[in-house]
Write an enzyme that holds these catalytic residues in place. Structure first.
Site, PDB file in Angstrom:
ATOM      1  N   LYS A   1       0.847  -1.204   0.000  1.00  0.00           N
ATOM      2  CA  LYS A   1       0.000   0.000   0.000  1.00  0.00           C
ATOM      3  C   LYS A   1       0.880   1.250   0.000  1.00  0.00           C
ATOM      4  CE  LYS A   1      -3.778  -2.541   2.024  1.00  0.00           C
ATOM      5  NZ  LYS A   1      -4.478  -3.008   3.219  1.00  0.00           N
TER       6      LYS A   1
ATOM      7  N   GLN B   1      -4.738  -1.613   9.319  1.00  0.00           N
ATOM      8  CA  GLN B   1      -4.567  -2.939   8.714  1.00  0.00           C
ATOM      9  C   GLN B   1      -5.182  -4.027   9.600  1.00  0.00           C
ATOM     10  OE1 GLN B   1      -3.226  -3.608   5.573  1.00  0.00           O
ATOM     11  NE2 GLN B   1      -3.992  -5.643   5.999  1.00  0.00           N
TER      12      GLN B   1
ATOM     13  N   ASP C   1     -11.157   2.385   3.531  1.00  0.00           N
ATOM     14  CA  ASP C   1     -11.419   0.950   3.337  1.00  0.00           C
ATOM     15  C   ASP C   1     -12.898   0.698   3.044  1.00  0.00           C
ATOM     16  OD1 ASP C   1      -9.337  -0.859   3.275  1.00  0.00           O
ATOM     17  OD2 ASP C   1      -9.050  -0.869   5.445  1.00  0.00           O
TER      18      ASP C   1
END
Ligand code: NAP
Length: 279
Positions: A52, A96, A119
């Site tokens: 990422k 995460q 997200d």
């Protein structure tokens, strides 16, 4: 001849488009900055986080990294999220997953401001998706829609079957297909006569989480097959939820693993980050 849907190529196209857009936004004085939070040192999470950060660097998005000890308390993590929520120079926040067991993931997801929820997991983002309001889309399903559209596969009026109903893949996938005017069936572990249902699909999305579960008996001749799964087989080789060799003989188009859905997830995360600056 079966068409191989090339997620690597399509994700590169998207990242290159975003790179241009970020450079234009910068010329207008708008910065894009993603805060990436990792708790503990789960090796798979570290690989995802690094990928990422690399994608951010490629596109020109700034990334701030917060690598916290495994022993970090839920309270400390929530405090950091609170600080990032109110930091105006941070556009997007990514925590995460999975988190260590002593931290409640749902609580953490809900703590992220819906305006920075790149997200797309916050209940506000999920609600917006289902009622057709603008908001952050869950990255993997959004990437699949891009794979289909950019491969000139029409969704309007198509019979789509999604196998799997998780909050991060199956359910948002169904919502997005519905938004594209497809007729959608969601199947799960309690579904009876699964093969009969999947064989109706013009477009079959496999998000079962079981290696090579979908074989040719589940697939109609000429169907488009999208494989979300990601596994290592007994020989350490990456494979998906679809028995690729066998299904590709029947499908009109199919995604490989690796190189299909996987690269799209990061591309769409980057798109969500840029979206924060577009607004
Ligand atoms: P998950 O949370 O384990 O969900 C699996 C779903 O499959 C569940 O809804 C389950 O039904 C259903 N299922 C299990 N066995 C079944 C069966 N025999 N028949 C019909 N349905 C069955 O998995 P997930 O998070 O959605 O992920 C799915 C796969 O995608 C995994 O392999 C994961 O690694 C991969 N993935 C890849 C990416 C990427 O970027 N490429 C991103 C996310 C996930 P119930 O609800 O009834 O239990």
């Amino acid at each position: 001849m079966t068409h191989l849907i090339d997620g690597k190529q399509i994700s590169k196209e998207i990242k290159d488009e975003l790179k241009l857009e970020v450079s234009r936004l910068k010329s207008e004085g708008k910065q894009v900055c993603l805060a990436v939070v990792q708790v503990g040192a789960n090796p798979a999470s570290s690989v995802y986080v690094n990928n990422k950060k690399k994608a951010c660097a490629y596109i020109g998005i700034e990334s701030e990294s917060y690598e916290l000890e495994e022993s970090t308390s839920e309270e400390e993590l929530l405090k950091l999220i609170d600080t990032l929520n109110s930091n105006e120079s941070v556009n997007g926040i990514l925590v995460q997953l999975p988190l260590p067991k002593h931290i409640d993931e749902d609580k953490v997801i809900r703590a992220i401001s819906p305006e920075k929820d790149v997200d797309g997991f916050h209940p506000v983002s999920v609600g917006r998706l289902w009622i057709g309001e603008k908001g952050f889309l869950s990255c993997t399903p959004a990437g699949i829609i891009q794979l289909l559209k950019r491969s000139d596969i029409t969704l309007d009026g198509k019979e789509c079957v999604v196998v799997g109903r998780s909050n991060i893949v199956g359910k948002p996938m169904a919502a997005l297909l519905l938004r594209e005017n497809a007729t959608v069936t969601i199947a799960h572990s309690h579904t009876k006569n699964l093969k009969e249902i999947t064989k109706r699909a013009d477009i079959l999305i496999a998000a079962v989480g079981k290696a090579r579960f979908i074989d040719e008996d589940y697939v109609k001749d000429g169907a488009v097959v999208i494989d979300v799964g990601m596994h290592r087989d007994e020989n350490g080789k990456l494979c998906g939820d679809v028995a690729f060799e066998r299904v590709s003989k029947k499908a009109s188009a199919i995604t490989p693993v690796p190189g299909g859905v996987g690269p799209m997830t990061i591309a769409m995360l980057m798109n969500n980050c840029v979206e924060t600056a577009r607004q």
